[in-house]
Design an enzyme around this catalytic site. Sequence first.
Site, PDB file in Angstrom:
ATOM      1  CG  ASN A  63      -1.770   1.129   1.475  1.00 43.77           C
ATOM      2  OD1 ASN A  63      -2.376   1.210   2.532  1.00 43.77           O
ATOM      3  ND2 ASN A  63      -1.879   2.034   0.542  1.00 43.77           N
ATOM      4  CE1 TYR A  97      -7.726   9.504   1.118  1.00 43.44           C
ATOM      5  CE2 TYR A  97      -5.753  10.636   1.852  1.00 43.44           C
ATOM      6  CZ  TYR A  97      -6.730   9.691   2.058  1.00 43.44           C
ATOM      7  OH  TYR A  97      -6.733   8.937   3.198  1.00 43.44           O
ATOM      8  CD  GLU A 106      -9.926   7.919   3.949  1.00 45.26           C
ATOM      9  OE1 GLU A 106      -8.720   7.682   3.848  1.00 45.26           O
ATOM     10  OE2 GLU A 106     -10.786   7.038   4.189  1.00 45.26           O
ATOM     11  CE1 TYR A 108      -8.864   7.903  -2.182  1.00 40.66           C
ATOM     12  CE2 TYR A 108     -10.296   7.641  -0.285  1.00 40.66           C
ATOM     13  CZ  TYR A 108      -9.109   7.370  -0.935  1.00 40.66           C
ATOM     14  OH  TYR A 108      -8.176   6.554  -0.345  1.00 40.66           O
ATOM     15  CD  GLU A 200      -5.116   5.755  -1.614  1.00 41.47           C
ATOM     16  OE1 GLU A 200      -5.292   5.190  -0.530  1.00 41.47           O
ATOM     17  OE2 GLU A 200      -5.804   6.717  -2.006  1.00 41.47           O
TER      18      GLU A 200
END
EC number: 3.2.1.8
Length: 213
Positions: A63, A97, A106, A108, A200
């Site tokens: 990740n 983001y 959070e 996006y 990402e």
Amino acid sequence: MFKFKKNFLVGLSAALMSISLFSATASAASTDYWQNWTDGGGIVNAVNGSGGNYSVNWSNTGNFVVGKGWTTGSPFRTINYNAGVWAPNGNGYLTLYGWTRSPLIEYYVVDSWGTYRPTGTYKGTVKSDGGTYDIYTTTRYNAPSIDGDRTTFTQYWSVRQSKRPTGSNATITFTNHVNAWKSHGMNLGSNWAYQVMATEGYQSSGSSNVTVW
């Protein structure tokens, strides 16, 4: 955070930012935040270029999140970028983001992706900057965030219905998304954390070269 068919948290990167994992540097008049995090899996070569430019090449990764933007986000910001290279082989997002607090959200705005297009609880659509985005919400329980390793928070998503072409200048008028989210009862927090145009990825390979202003 990433929401893939398998249970994993690509947003773990952002979630685990807690101070030591991310660095902010003054890199341009228009951007002041450089984000570079990896969980240590595979190879991630990230370069903090001049001005608002960054590049990343990755291979067989776990990740990671790499991006440039602003230490303090804004609901009124218009983000301009040029993804001269966007070539994921596997799971990846090209996305605006960020996070807010009070409440902890959070968010996006996903312009392109690799093999998986994120989804969630469908709320509606918003037309912006030449495209139509689907709006979703998801909730994380006892998950890592900017406020700790075991927190509960909501994720807001605008995901373009088709991948946005790259290689030329592009704009994200974030206010359009904020207003659309509000119309569905999706209110962002009053305390703005960082806001970046990010690459990402998870369990993938690829390359990107992005300039943000």
